[in-house]
Enzyme design. Sequence first.
Site, PDB file in Angstrom:
ATOM      1  CB  SER A 164       5.139  -2.270  11.958  1.00 36.82           C
ATOM      2  OG  SER A 164       4.643  -0.965  12.214  1.00 36.82           O
ATOM      3  CG  ASN A 209      -1.763   1.204   1.369  1.00 34.35           C
ATOM      4  OD1 ASN A 209      -1.795   2.045   0.477  1.00 34.35           O
ATOM      5  ND2 ASN A 209      -2.458   1.316   2.481  1.00 34.35           N
ATOM      6  CD1 TRP A 210       3.493   0.878  -2.653  1.00 38.49           C
ATOM      7  CD2 TRP A 210       3.665   1.903  -4.633  1.00 38.49           C
ATOM      8  NE1 TRP A 210       4.207   0.048  -3.482  1.00 38.49           N
ATOM      9  CE2 TRP A 210       4.327   0.652  -4.714  1.00 38.49           C
ATOM     10  CE3 TRP A 210       3.643   2.715  -5.767  1.00 38.49           C
ATOM     11  CZ2 TRP A 210       4.970   0.211  -5.872  1.00 38.49           C
ATOM     12  CZ3 TRP A 210       4.277   2.267  -6.929  1.00 38.49           C
ATOM     13  CH2 TRP A 210       4.937   1.036  -6.977  1.00 38.49           C
ATOM     14  CE  LYS A 211      -0.165   3.143   4.742  1.00 36.59           C
ATOM     15  NZ  LYS A 211      -0.099   3.243   6.182  1.00 36.59           N
ATOM     16  N   GLY A 247       2.747  -1.349   4.383  1.00 40.41           N
ATOM     17  CA  GLY A 247       2.774   0.076   4.093  1.00 40.41           C
ATOM     18  C   GLY A 247       4.194   0.549   3.858  1.00 40.41           C
ATOM     19  N   GLY A 248       4.810   1.092   4.896  1.00 43.26           N
ATOM     20  CA  GLY A 248       6.121   1.731   4.771  1.00 43.26           C
ATOM     21  C   GLY A 248       7.168   0.900   4.044  1.00 43.26           C
ATOM     22  CD  GLU A 303      -3.621  -3.204   7.399  1.00 44.38           C
ATOM     23  OE1 GLU A 303      -2.503  -3.480   6.978  1.00 44.38           O
ATOM     24  OE2 GLU A 303      -4.149  -2.102   7.220  1.00 44.38           O
ATOM     25  CD  GLU A 327      -3.071   5.077   7.109  1.00 43.61           C
ATOM     26  OE1 GLU A 327      -3.030   5.208   5.872  1.00 43.61           O
ATOM     27  OE2 GLU A 327      -2.104   4.687   7.787  1.00 43.61           O
ATOM     28  CG  HIS A 380      -5.919   1.364   5.299  1.00 39.75           C
ATOM     29  ND1 HIS A 380      -5.464   2.257   6.239  1.00 39.75           N
ATOM     30  CD2 HIS A 380      -4.886   0.522   5.036  1.00 39.75           C
ATOM     31  CE1 HIS A 380      -4.203   1.972   6.523  1.00 39.75           C
ATOM     32  NE2 HIS A 380      -3.831   0.927   5.809  1.00 39.75           N
ATOM     33  N   GLY A 387       2.113   1.791  10.854  1.00 41.30           N
ATOM     34  CA  GLY A 387       2.982   2.955  10.707  1.00 41.30           C
ATOM     35  C   GLY A 387       3.664   3.354  12.007  1.00 41.30           C
TER      36      GLY A 387
HETATM   37  C1  PEP Z   1      -0.858  -0.310   6.164  1.00 37.52           C
HETATM   38  O1  PEP Z   1      -0.909   0.839   5.802  1.00 37.52           O
HETATM   39  O2  PEP Z   1      -1.776  -1.078   5.857  1.00 37.52           O
HETATM   40  C2  PEP Z   1       0.283  -0.745   6.945  1.00 37.52           C
HETATM   41  C3  PEP Z   1       0.246  -1.934   7.446  1.00 37.52           C
HETATM   42  O3  PEP Z   1       1.311   0.158   7.103  1.00 37.52           O
HETATM   43  P1  PEP Z   1       2.748  -0.142   7.781  1.00 37.52           P
HETATM   44  O4  PEP Z   1       3.282  -1.408   7.159  1.00 37.52           O
HETATM   45  O5  PEP Z   1       3.580   1.052   7.446  1.00 37.52           O
HETATM   46  O6  PEP Z   1       2.514  -0.318   9.244  1.00 37.52           O
END
Ligand code: PEP
Length: 265
Positions: free
Chosen positions: A227, A9-11, A248-249, A181, A96, A94, A187
């Site tokens: 994470s 997920n490049w957000k 994500g990251g 999640e 967010e 999600h 994040g």
């Molecule tokens: C996400 O955005 O779904 C996520 C899991 O982010 P991260 O890996 O950065 O925690």
Amino acid sequence: MRRKIIAGNWKMHMLRAAAKELAIQVAPLGSAPKADVVVCPPYTALGVVGDAIASSGVHLGAQDVFWNEKGAYTGQVAPSMLVDAGVRYVIVGHSETRGRFGVPEPGMDDVVLAHFGENDRTVNLKLKAARSVGLVVICCVGETLAERRSGTTDEVVAAQVRGGIADLTAAELEGVVMAYEPVWAIGTGETCESVEADRVCGVIRAEVGVLYGADAADALRVQYGGSVKPNNARDLLSRPNIDGALVGGASLVATDFAAIVEGGS
Ligand code: PEP
């Protein structure tokens, strides 16, 4: 045997040039033998990323979708528009977009947070609309830190599962991937310990089993997200109820994403 699915997920990162560059770097991962690999760039980069991964085996995903097909919905993107842009997967619910942030930014007061108004009902509308055009849906669920501390994790997650997939036919459910999640792990650098992540993924599977029967539960793919990094991916992905990762990251760094895919293969 469920095939693993690793999605990045490049957000809201990367302009088109950088997204194209990253897509070229991750394209070889499409030949991973034991995992489906998906990248979800921002809407504006879907075109260049789709071109860069064409024929590679890496799949194109979007980060959200609206539930109606056309009309006066300024700023929204319809399911068939995603299909038209070459998208095969879409993330819904999600944390967010639900307004449940792992680490809310300073200044995110209730008025600002109200902008992110996703709830189980809208998740369900989006999910059904996306499935009706054949998109594979990654449906996110997870508890906040306060919910975990109050001991309500399982009921929060089960309620989100029920709400998200309400009224789906068994055939529609076949194109749904659930993603556990935990909000506090997204994040933040805090990963849910793998045994506990596996347990909650099992709660999700069991809830689907209650609604759709044992075969559907057995076939369901459940990702863990929060994470996920190269140093914890193999452990998480080796657990029996964890069928992949939503990243994500670490998905923004090609070598890290490759190491996570490798951890699932
Ligand atoms: C996400 O955005 O779904 C996520 C899991 O982010 P991260 O890996 O950065 O925690």
